[in-house]
Design a protein around this motif. Structure first.
Motif, PDB file in Angstrom:
ATOM      1  N   ILE A 129      61.918  37.741  37.693  1.00 25.52           N
ATOM      2  CA  ILE A 129      62.506  38.145  38.964  1.00 25.52           C
ATOM      3  C   ILE A 129      63.461  37.042  39.402  1.00 25.52           C
ATOM      4  O   ILE A 129      63.090  35.868  39.426  1.00 25.52           O
ATOM      5  N   VAL A 130      64.689  37.414  39.746  1.00 25.98           N
ATOM      6  CA  VAL A 130      65.696  36.439  40.153  1.00 25.98           C
ATOM      7  C   VAL A 130      66.208  36.798  41.543  1.00 25.98           C
ATOM      8  O   VAL A 130      66.660  37.927  41.781  1.00 25.98           O
ATOM      9  N   HIS A 131      66.142  35.853  42.456  1.00 29.17           N
ATOM     10  CA  HIS A 131      66.618  36.058  43.824  1.00 29.17           C
ATOM     11  C   HIS A 131      68.147  36.211  43.823  1.00 29.17           C
ATOM     12  O   HIS A 131      68.842  35.565  43.017  1.00 29.17           O
ATOM     13  N   PRO A 132      68.704  37.030  44.724  1.00 30.97           N
ATOM     14  CA  PRO A 132      70.164  37.185  44.789  1.00 30.97           C
ATOM     15  C   PRO A 132      70.913  35.880  45.040  1.00 30.97           C
ATOM     16  O   PRO A 132      72.068  35.733  44.612  1.00 30.97           O
ATOM     17  N   ASP A 133      70.269  34.915  45.706  1.00 35.41           N
ATOM     18  CA  ASP A 133      70.918  33.639  45.982  1.00 35.41           C
ATOM     19  C   ASP A 133      70.571  32.565  44.967  1.00 35.41           C
ATOM     20  O   ASP A 133      70.694  31.360  45.238  1.00 35.41           O
ATOM     21  N   ALA A 134      70.122  32.989  43.781  1.00 33.11           N
ATOM     22  CA  ALA A 134      69.859  32.061  42.679  1.00 33.11           C
ATOM     23  C   ALA A 134      70.889  32.294  41.577  1.00 33.11           C
ATOM     24  O   ALA A 134      71.464  33.375  41.450  1.00 33.11           O
ATOM     25  N   ASN A 135      71.111  31.261  40.762  1.00 31.40           N
ATOM     26  CA  ASN A 135      72.070  31.353  39.663  1.00 31.40           C
ATOM     27  C   ASN A 135      71.362  31.045  38.350  1.00 31.40           C
ATOM     28  O   ASN A 135      70.889  29.935  38.144  1.00 31.40           O
ATOM     29  N   VAL A 136      71.284  32.046  37.464  1.00 32.38           N
ATOM     30  CA  VAL A 136      70.711  31.882  36.137  1.00 32.38           C
ATOM     31  C   VAL A 136      71.806  32.211  35.127  1.00 32.38           C
ATOM     32  O   VAL A 136      72.267  33.346  35.044  1.00 32.38           O
ATOM     33  N   ALA A 137      72.214  31.206  34.348  1.00 34.54           N
ATOM     34  CA  ALA A 137      73.335  31.414  33.430  1.00 34.54           C
ATOM     35  C   ALA A 137      72.974  32.334  32.269  1.00 34.54           C
ATOM     36  O   ALA A 137      73.774  33.185  31.844  1.00 34.54           O
ATOM     37  N   LYS A 138      71.737  32.218  31.747  1.00 34.30           N
ATOM     38  CA  LYS A 138      71.342  33.022  30.587  1.00 34.30           C
ATOM     39  C   LYS A 138      69.886  33.416  30.704  1.00 34.30           C
ATOM     40  O   LYS A 138      69.041  32.591  31.082  1.00 34.30           O
ATOM     41  N   ARG A 139      69.547  34.670  30.360  1.00 36.59           N
ATOM     42  CA  ARG A 139      68.178  35.179  30.419  1.00 36.59           C
ATOM     43  C   ARG A 139      67.805  35.729  29.047  1.00 36.59           C
ATOM     44  O   ARG A 139      68.529  36.565  28.499  1.00 36.59           O
ATOM     45  N   VAL A 140      66.658  35.306  28.532  1.00 38.47           N
ATOM     46  CA  VAL A 140      66.213  35.757  27.202  1.00 38.47           C
ATOM     47  C   VAL A 140      64.750  36.133  27.280  1.00 38.47           C
ATOM     48  O   VAL A 140      63.906  35.340  27.726  1.00 38.47           O
ATOM     49  N   LYS A 141      64.432  37.367  26.817  1.00 43.60           N
ATOM     50  CA  LYS A 141      63.032  37.774  26.710  1.00 43.60           C
ATOM     51  C   LYS A 141      62.520  37.412  25.341  1.00 43.60           C
ATOM     52  O   LYS A 141      63.133  37.751  24.320  1.00 43.60           O
ATOM     53  N   ILE A 142      61.388  36.716  25.275  1.00 42.64           N
ATOM     54  CA  ILE A 142      60.859  36.212  24.004  1.00 42.64           C
ATOM     55  C   ILE A 142      59.525  36.860  23.662  1.00 42.64           C
ATOM     56  O   ILE A 142      58.916  37.510  24.476  1.00 42.64           O
TER      57      ILE A 142
END
Length: 226
Positions: A213-226
């Motif tokens: 879960i990522v908040h709208p005011d957060a910045n995640v450059a890359k997301r990977v499901k492992i």
């Protein structure tokens, strides 16, 4: 065979003592201990300087402690400022104030209300951080990891005196756990099963197994499901 009774060490006002094997150690005022210290408990109310490693069943501080070695205790209760060149180990570590370590911090439970700078690894089964200042660690690992940014008006009087007014933030290279919930965190890699990236986070890479879960005011450059 009769068990040898260890003497207590008490420094009241201003004084110094040699390290050794004691029962209870109590410093009230300003005290200095030279050499390694092994005892049942250490209680400091004031300022203390330790010239060696400390091993105790319980460590309690209200004030300031500086040491050239490490501290190992079952229970660690810090209200104030601790600066150690070595490492900190304990089953239960509770911090209200500021902690500075040149080594690692290891515990079953690590609960912090304040700020810290750990040059090594912060590793605990449960990590609960309320950011009232800057938090820094090379790496963070645990089962349950919570990082929160309380409102400033909720700060107690001790925290307001100890920590200057700046934006509280956690900075680390890697965070790895099972259940991870972050706010106001800057990290290179966050890895976990259930991962919640909250408000104000800056994360380069998130690797998750079950939920992200990522908040709208957060910045995640890359997301990977492992």
């Amino acid at each position: 065979m009769t068990e040898q009774v260890r003497p207590d060490l008490v420094i009241s006002g201003m004084g110094s003592a040699s390290g050794g094997d004691y029962g209870k150690v109590r410093i009230e005022g300003t005290g200095k201990v030279d050499g390694d210290l092994s005892c049942e408990s250490i209680q400091v109310s004031g300022m203390a300087a330790m010239g060696g490693n400390m091993t105790a069943g319980r460590f309690e501080l209200q004030g300031k402690l500086t040491g050239v070695g490490s501290l190992k205790a079952n229970t660690v209760d810090i209200e104030g400022h601790v600066n150690l060149r070595g490492r900190l180990q304990g089953d239960d570590i509770s911090l209200t104030g500021i902690l500075k370590l040149q080594g690692d911090c290891e515990a079953e439970r690590f609960a912090a209300h304040g700020g810290f700078a750990i040059q090594g690894l912060l590793n605990a089964g449960t990590i609960d951080i309320h950011l009232h200042g800057r938090g820094e660690a090379a790496e963070i690992g645990g089962e349950t990891i919570r990082v929160r940014k309380p409102e400033r008006q909720s700060w107690g009087g001790l925290l307001r005196r100890l920590i200057p007014a700046f934006n509280p933030r956690l900075t680390t290279g890697t965070i790895e756990g099972d259940d991870v919930h972050l706010e106001a965190t800057t990290a290179g890699i966050v890895r976990g099963s259930h991962v919640h990236i909250g408000e104000g986070c800056e994360i380069r890479l998130v690797e998750y197994r079950t939920e992200l879960i990522v908040h709208p005011d957060a910045n995640v450059a890359k997301r990977v499901k492992i």
